[in-house]
Design a protein around this motif. Sequence first.
Motif, short mmCIF file in Angstrom:
data_model
loop_
_atom_site.label_atom_id
_atom_site.label_comp_id
_atom_site.label_asym_id
_atom_site.label_seq_id
_atom_site.Cartn_x
_atom_site.Cartn_y
_atom_site.Cartn_z
N GLY A 416 -7.71 22.20 38.31
CA GLY A 416 -7.72 23.64 37.44
C GLY A 416 -7.73 23.20 36.10
O GLY A 416 -7.71 24.30 35.10
N MET A 417 -7.57 22.12 35.46
CA MET A 417 -7.51 21.92 34.14
C MET A 417 -8.81 22.08 33.33
O MET A 417 -9.04 22.46 32.24
CB MET A 417 -7.23 20.36 33.80
N GLY A 418 -10.04 22.01 34.12
CA GLY A 418 -11.34 22.29 33.55
C GLY A 418 -12.17 23.26 34.23
O GLY A 418 -11.64 23.81 35.29
N TYR A 419 -13.33 23.62 33.90
CA TYR A 419 -14.34 24.28 34.37
C TYR A 419 -15.53 23.86 35.00
O TYR A 419 -16.04 22.93 34.19
CB TYR A 419 -14.34 25.94 33.65
N VAL A 420 -16.08 24.24 36.21
CA VAL A 420 -17.51 23.95 36.38
C VAL A 420 -18.32 25.04 36.81
O VAL A 420 -17.44 26.31 37.11
CB VAL A 420 -17.44 22.90 37.72
N LYS A 421 -19.64 25.11 36.70
CA LYS A 421 -20.47 26.19 37.20
C LYS A 421 -19.71 26.81 38.51
O LYS A 421 -19.69 26.17 39.51
CB LYS A 421 -21.87 25.93 37.16
N SER A 422 -19.70 28.00 38.67
CA SER A 422 -19.27 28.68 39.99
C SER A 422 -20.49 28.57 41.00
O SER A 422 -21.81 28.27 40.49
CB SER A 422 -18.96 30.30 39.74
N ARG A 423 -20.27 28.92 42.21
CA ARG A 423 -21.16 28.70 43.49
C ARG A 423 -22.18 29.71 42.96
O ARG A 423 -23.41 29.57 43.33
CB ARG A 423 -20.48 29.13 44.43
N GLU A 424 -21.66 31.07 42.62
CA GLU A 424 -22.54 32.12 42.28
C GLU A 424 -23.62 31.71 41.28
O GLU A 424 -24.76 32.07 41.45
CB GLU A 424 -21.73 33.51 41.91
N THR A 425 -23.01 31.09 40.05
CA THR A 425 -23.91 30.89 38.92
C THR A 425 -24.97 30.12 39.53
O THR A 425 -26.19 30.01 39.18
CB THR A 425 -23.16 30.25 37.79
N VAL A 426 -24.52 28.79 40.22
CA VAL A 426 -25.63 27.87 40.94
C VAL A 426 -26.58 28.59 41.81
O VAL A 426 -27.66 28.29 41.66
CB VAL A 426 -24.89 26.81 41.49
N CYS A 427 -25.92 29.59 42.51
CA CYS A 427 -27.14 30.32 43.48
C CYS A 427 -28.16 30.97 42.57
O CYS A 427 -29.42 30.91 43.17
CB CYS A 427 -26.20 31.42 44.25
N TYR A 428 -27.70 31.63 41.83
CA TYR A 428 -28.73 32.29 40.91
C TYR A 428 -29.72 31.42 40.09
O TYR A 428 -30.77 31.68 39.81
CB TYR A 428 -28.23 33.43 39.95
N GLY A 444 -46.59 26.28 50.19
CA GLY A 444 -46.69 26.60 51.47
C GLY A 444 -45.42 26.55 51.90
O GLY A 444 -44.52 27.43 52.84
N ARG A 445 -44.32 25.71 51.67
CA ARG A 445 -42.88 25.56 52.02
C ARG A 445 -42.09 25.15 51.01
O ARG A 445 -42.44 24.06 50.28
CB ARG A 445 -42.91 24.49 53.06
N ILE A 446 -40.73 25.64 50.63
CA ILE A 446 -39.99 25.28 49.61
C ILE A 446 -38.55 24.74 50.68
O ILE A 446 -38.10 25.66 51.27
CB ILE A 446 -39.74 26.22 48.69
N THR A 447 -38.35 23.61 50.13
CA THR A 447 -36.96 23.14 50.69
C THR A 447 -36.00 22.89 49.85
O THR A 447 -36.02 22.25 48.75
CB THR A 447 -37.13 21.82 51.56
N LEU A 448 -34.68 23.80 50.05
CA LEU A 448 -33.53 23.44 49.16
C LEU A 448 -32.42 22.38 49.76
O LEU A 448 -32.05 22.54 50.93
CB LEU A 448 -32.74 24.75 48.84
N TYR A 449 -32.24 21.46 48.93
CA TYR A 449 -31.04 20.64 49.23
C TYR A 449 -29.95 20.74 48.36
O TYR A 449 -30.18 20.64 47.24
CB TYR A 449 -31.62 18.93 49.03
N ALA A 450 -28.72 21.12 48.86
CA ALA A 450 -27.73 21.91 48.03
C ALA A 450 -26.23 21.55 48.87
O ALA A 450 -26.40 21.35 50.13
CB ALA A 450 -27.74 23.14 47.61
N ASN A 451 -25.30 21.74 48.33
CA ASN A 451 -23.82 21.52 48.79
C ASN A 451 -23.86 22.79 49.72
O ASN A 451 -24.44 23.93 49.60
CB ASN A 451 -22.95 21.71 47.61
N PRO A 452 -23.14 22.55 50.81
CA PRO A 452 -23.20 23.22 52.06
C PRO A 452 -22.52 24.84 51.53
O PRO A 452 -22.92 26.00 52.10
CB PRO A 452 -22.40 22.93 53.01
N SER A 453 -21.50 24.88 50.58
CA SER A 453 -20.74 26.05 50.28
C SER A 453 -21.89 26.76 49.21
O SER A 453 -21.88 28.10 49.42
CB SER A 453 -19.62 25.76 49.35
#
Length: 495
Positions: A416-428, A444-453
Motif C-alpha cells: 500500500g505504499m504506492g498506487y496502480v490503476k484500479s481494476r475498474e479503470t483498466v476495465c474501461y 469478426g472476433r475480438i479476444t481479450l487477454y487479461a488478468n482474471p480479476s
Amino acid sequence: MESLILINVTFNETRAAVIEKGVLSELYVERKSKPRIVGNIYKGRVGKIIPGMQAAFIDIGLEKSGFISVEDIHEDVFSDFFLEEDEPQTSKKKSRHPIQDILREGQEVLVQVLKESTGGKGAKLSSYIAIPGKYLVLFGTVDIVGISRRIEDKEERKRLISIIEKYKPKGIGFIARTASMGREEEEIKQDMEYLIRTWEDIKRRAEEHRAPVLLYEEPNLYIRAARDLVSKEIRTIIVDSREAYEEISNYISSRFPDSDIKLELYTDTIPLFVSFGIEPEIKKIFEKKVWLKSGGYLIIEETEALTVIDINTGKYLSGSNHEETIFNINIEAASEIARQIRLRNLVGIIVIDFIDMKSKQKREEVFKTFLGALKRDKARSVILDMSPFGVVQMTRQRTRESLLKTLAEPCDHCGGMGYVKSRETVCYEIIREIKSLMDRPNVGRITLYANPSVVETIKELEGENLKKLEETYGTKILFSPSEREVTDFEIRVEQ
C-alpha cells in the motif's frame, strides 16, 4: 486556442474534461458502481449521539450512517436544514448548545451530504440546506442575500443584489454565483423560480415520507458540467453520446432557453479523448514526475496525511546566473503546480517546496504567480505565505477523493505504499479500445487477454452492455484470463 468541455460516456462511466486554451485543466470521473452523493438531501434518523466528540450518527439509508458535527446543525428548529457553502460570503452559524441538547436519538432530520464517505468513514452531513442552480444558490432556512467573492465589480454586485431582493420570498436566502455576472435579470429570475419549486418539492416529500429517505439527488455528471463548468470563458460542450447529448440539450433549452451555450455531438470514429489528446494526459496522472517545458520537473507525492510537491531544476540551464535560473524555474513551476492541483484534485494539506531563493522580492513574485494561477480553482483553499525557505503550506477543500485515488488502488506488491490503476479503470480502458476496434471494417472476433480479476470486473460491471455491443456490430467478444499484471492486457482482432 479554444476553451471547452469534453464529455465522454462509456456505458456506466462518464468523464468530463475542462480544456482551457488548449490545456487540460480539470477532469471529473463518475461511475455508476460508485455513485456520487455529495449535495444529495435526505430525511435521516438520528442514531448514536457522542457528546465527547460533539457529533452524532445519522441513518440516511446507505450502507454506512453519516455523521454530523454540532457546528453543522441549525438550531432554530429541530427539523433541521443544511448549508453547503458554494461560493458565499456567509460563515456557518456557531452552535451555542451541546449536541445532546439539540438532537435526540430516533429524531427525524433533514440533512445534506457535504463530503463523500472515505477511509471507512460515513459521509459528512450538515443540516443547513443549499441547492445550487446555474446562477444562484438557494438556502432553505437562512434569510440572506449574498454575492460570490469572485464578483469584484461594485456596480455589478449592487445590480445582482437588487435583482435578488426584488424577487426573493421571505424566509429563504440566495447567493449569486460567479456565473450570474453579466446575465440578464430574466435569466436570474428563471433560475430563482426553478430553485424555489425544487425546495418546495423537497419539503413536500419530507412531509410525506418517513426516514430514512432520499429527497433530492444531484444530477449526473454531464448535467452538472453544463450547470457548473460552463462559464464566460467556456461556452462549448462536445459530447460523444447521443443519449447524453439529448439530455443536456433538453436541460439547457428548458432551464436556459436564451443561453448561448454551444452543444455539439461528436460522431467521429476516433475516440473523443484521443482526438483531443486527452488520453495521454490522463495517463500522466499515475506518474509522480511531471516534466516542465523548460526541462525542470515536479515530484508529486500523495500520502494519507498530506500531499508534498517538490520542484527540481532537472535539465534547465537558462538564466544569466544561478539565482536567475532558480527564479525562472520556480515561476514556471508555480503555474504548473496550480494546474496539477486542479487536474489531480489534490485535497487536504498540501506542502509545496519551491527551490530556495535568497531574494525576498523574487519569493514574493513566485508566490503571487501561484496565487494568480490558482484563482481559477473552484475549490476553497487556505494558503499561508511562502516561508524564507521557499515552502508554501495550504489546505484545499475535500468534497471528493483525489483523482489518483479515484482511478487507482493501493499496490499489492509494496504493502500500500504506492498506487496502480484500479481494476475498474483498466476495465474501461479495455472497453474504449474494444469499441474503437469495432468501428473498423471486417472485424469478426475480438479476444481479450487479461488478468482474471480484470476479466471478472468487466463481466460484472459491463457484461450486459458488451452483449449489446456484440449484437449491434455482429462481432464476437471472447475473454481469455491469463496470469499477468492487472494493468497489462492484450486485445487481438480476427476477421
